[in-house]
Write a protein that holds these residues in place. Sequence first.
Motif, PDB file in Angstrom:
ATOM      1  N   MET A   1       0.845  -1.195   0.000  1.00  0.00           N
ATOM      2  CA  MET A   1       0.000   0.000   0.000  1.00  0.00           C
ATOM      3  C   MET A   1       0.878   1.242   0.000  1.00  0.00           C
ATOM      4  N   HIS A   2       0.398   2.260  -0.715  1.00  0.00           N
ATOM      5  CA  HIS A   2       1.123   3.530  -0.802  1.00  0.00           C
ATOM      6  C   HIS A   2       0.445   4.568   0.088  1.00  0.00           C
ATOM      7  N   ILE A   3       1.192   5.149   1.010  1.00  0.00           N
ATOM      8  CA  ILE A   3       0.671   6.141   1.956  1.00  0.00           C
ATOM      9  C   ILE A   3       1.345   7.477   1.700  1.00  0.00           C
ATOM     10  N   LEU A   4       0.542   8.532   1.606  1.00  0.00           N
ATOM     11  CA  LEU A   4       1.044   9.894   1.472  1.00  0.00           C
ATOM     12  C   LEU A   4       0.998  10.585   2.827  1.00  0.00           C
ATOM     13  N   LEU A   5       2.129  11.162   3.237  1.00  0.00           N
ATOM     14  CA  LEU A   5       2.186  11.975   4.445  1.00  0.00           C
ATOM     15  C   LEU A   5       2.238  13.447   4.074  1.00  0.00           C
ATOM     16  N   THR A   6       1.474  14.260   4.779  1.00  0.00           N
ATOM     17  CA  THR A   6       1.523  15.708   4.624  1.00  0.00           C
ATOM     18  C   THR A   6       1.290  16.331   5.992  1.00  0.00           C
ATOM     19  N   ASN A   7       1.319  17.642   6.083  1.00  0.00           N
ATOM     20  CA  ASN A   7       1.056  18.321   7.355  1.00  0.00           C
ATOM     21  C   ASN A   7       0.885  19.812   7.121  1.00  0.00           C
ATOM     22  N   ASP A   8       0.798  20.581   8.227  1.00  0.00           N
ATOM     23  CA  ASP A   8       0.822  22.039   8.087  1.00  0.00           C
ATOM     24  C   ASP A   8       1.976  22.659   8.882  1.00  0.00           C
ATOM     25  N   ILE A  16       6.062  15.014  11.450  1.00  0.00           N
ATOM     26  CA  ILE A  16       5.943  14.245  10.208  1.00  0.00           C
ATOM     27  C   ILE A  16       7.176  13.373   9.994  1.00  0.00           C
ATOM     28  N   GLN A  17       8.347  13.854  10.413  1.00  0.00           N
ATOM     29  CA  GLN A  17       9.552  13.055  10.240  1.00  0.00           C
ATOM     30  C   GLN A  17       9.570  11.853  11.184  1.00  0.00           C
ATOM     31  N   THR A  18       9.068  12.031  12.403  1.00  0.00           N
ATOM     32  CA  THR A  18       8.962  10.899  13.326  1.00  0.00           C
ATOM     33  C   THR A  18       7.939   9.891  12.827  1.00  0.00           C
ATOM     34  N   LEU A  19       6.823  10.392  12.287  1.00  0.00           N
ATOM     35  CA  LEU A  19       5.804   9.498  11.734  1.00  0.00           C
ATOM     36  C   LEU A  19       6.369   8.694  10.569  1.00  0.00           C
ATOM     37  N   TYR A  20       7.132   9.347   9.709  1.00  0.00           N
ATOM     38  CA  TYR A  20       7.744   8.636   8.580  1.00  0.00           C
ATOM     39  C   TYR A  20       8.655   7.508   9.076  1.00  0.00           C
ATOM     40  N   ARG A  21       9.500   7.809  10.050  1.00  0.00           N
ATOM     41  CA  ARG A  21      10.423   6.784  10.556  1.00  0.00           C
ATOM     42  C   ARG A  21       9.674   5.615  11.196  1.00  0.00           C
ATOM     43  N   SER A  22       8.606   5.910  11.950  1.00  0.00           N
ATOM     44  CA  SER A  22       7.838   4.845  12.595  1.00  0.00           C
ATOM     45  C   SER A  22       7.152   3.960  11.571  1.00  0.00           C
ATOM     46  N   ILE A  31       5.972   4.814   1.509  1.00  0.00           N
ATOM     47  CA  ILE A  31       5.629   6.104   2.108  1.00  0.00           C
ATOM     48  C   ILE A  31       6.187   7.240   1.246  1.00  0.00           C
ATOM     49  N   SER A  32       5.320   8.187   0.882  1.00  0.00           N
ATOM     50  CA  SER A  32       5.741   9.431   0.242  1.00  0.00           C
ATOM     51  C   SER A  32       5.462  10.597   1.189  1.00  0.00           C
ATOM     52  N   ILE A  33       6.199  11.680   1.033  1.00  0.00           N
ATOM     53  CA  ILE A  33       5.920  12.918   1.772  1.00  0.00           C
ATOM     54  C   ILE A  33       5.770  14.051   0.775  1.00  0.00           C
ATOM     55  N   VAL A  34       4.656  14.762   0.846  1.00  0.00           N
ATOM     56  CA  VAL A  34       4.479  16.021   0.118  1.00  0.00           C
ATOM     57  C   VAL A  34       3.905  16.998   1.130  1.00  0.00           C
ATOM     58  N   ALA A  35       4.720  17.942   1.565  1.00  0.00           N
ATOM     59  CA  ALA A  35       4.340  18.819   2.675  1.00  0.00           C
ATOM     60  C   ALA A  35       4.823  20.240   2.398  1.00  0.00           C
ATOM     61  N   PRO A  36       4.239  21.218   3.086  1.00  0.00           N
ATOM     62  CA  PRO A  36       4.683  22.600   2.885  1.00  0.00           C
ATOM     63  C   PRO A  36       6.154  22.785   3.231  1.00  0.00           C
ATOM     64  N   LEU A  91      -3.881   5.782   0.968  1.00  0.00           N
ATOM     65  CA  LEU A  91      -4.230   6.411   2.241  1.00  0.00           C
ATOM     66  C   LEU A  91      -3.420   7.682   2.399  1.00  0.00           C
ATOM     67  N   LEU A  92      -4.037   8.710   2.962  1.00  0.00           N
ATOM     68  CA  LEU A  92      -3.335   9.953   3.279  1.00  0.00           C
ATOM     69  C   LEU A  92      -3.339  10.141   4.794  1.00  0.00           C
ATOM     70  N   ILE A  93      -2.190  10.491   5.346  1.00  0.00           N
ATOM     71  CA  ILE A  93      -2.101  10.844   6.765  1.00  0.00           C
ATOM     72  C   ILE A  93      -1.546  12.254   6.869  1.00  0.00           C
ATOM     73  N   SER A  94      -2.300  13.136   7.502  1.00  0.00           N
ATOM     74  CA  SER A  94      -1.877  14.518   7.711  1.00  0.00           C
ATOM     75  C   SER A  94      -1.444  14.680   9.158  1.00  0.00           C
ATOM     76  N   GLY A  95      -0.157  14.970   9.360  1.00  0.00           N
ATOM     77  CA  GLY A  95       0.370  15.106  10.705  1.00  0.00           C
ATOM     78  C   GLY A  95       1.715  14.378  10.806  1.00  0.00           C
ATOM     79  N   ILE A  96       2.163  14.176  12.016  1.00  0.00           N
ATOM     80  CA  ILE A  96       1.413  14.399  13.236  1.00  0.00           C
ATOM     81  C   ILE A  96       1.643  15.850  13.661  1.00  0.00           C
ATOM     82  N   ASN A  97       0.548  16.524  13.951  1.00  0.00           N
ATOM     83  CA  ASN A  97       0.582  17.954  14.192  1.00  0.00           C
ATOM     84  C   ASN A  97       1.014  18.265  15.621  1.00  0.00           C
TER      85      ASN A  97
END
Length: 259
Positions: A1-8, A16-22, A31-36, A91-97
Amino acid sequence: MHILLTNDDGYHASGIQTLYRSLRSLTEHDISIVAPAGERSATGHSITLFHPLFVIEHDLDSHQKGFAVSGTPSDCVKLAIQGGLITKPDLLISGINQGSNLGTDVFYSGTVSAAMEGVILGVPSLAVSLANYQFKDFEPSTVYLAKHLDYIIKRHKKGLMNINFPGKPQSKWAGAKVTRLGKAIYDNVFERRVDPHGRAYYWQCGNRAEDLEEDTDLRAIQEDFISITPMHSDLTDFKEIEPWKKYFNTSNSLLDNGV
């Protein structure tokens, strides 16, 4: 499964970096990251229309890339999915904020808006927050999410789940509760000041009056529970449709006659 991580909070934010590592260490998902590129908190669901979006590419692993985008959280999701930066995620996960997203505050939240943009584009999404600005240890929350992610993926096929973790050590968590959104109403004060050039400006501040009814997310977090709130993008008040139809539903001929 492909998961996109983003945040604000920005591409390089600890959450978001801790979430990626976990997720990389505890799951088998891509896992991909596209974030501000920088801090974009409280931007709501705003998008960029009159300025270009600049993108900086980062290496993640042999399978996926990371991208830091000059725009808003919603821009990031749109560009990722519709702009072809990555293949469409499952799946998209926004955070962890850093800081809570509870009650009616979700309408101002860039974190929740990014997740809702995923929902609008057909991707089931999670908005995940740590309900404390001072507590900086994201790992217990991200590990908990990683361990329960396969069950969430199995059950969560559409819509948005808004998840808030207590902002304290895991040993002090009381458990988890499925909740509804509470009401976070602010008694706002606008302090007027004048700059050296004689121009008036205002600082907005205020205290939050919380709805602490038993089944709300606000109450759960106050009692040190993880709050899990299912949400969707349709704001229609279905109970009111039929009463309003009886008055307003008319034919074009009646409208032409001024009725």
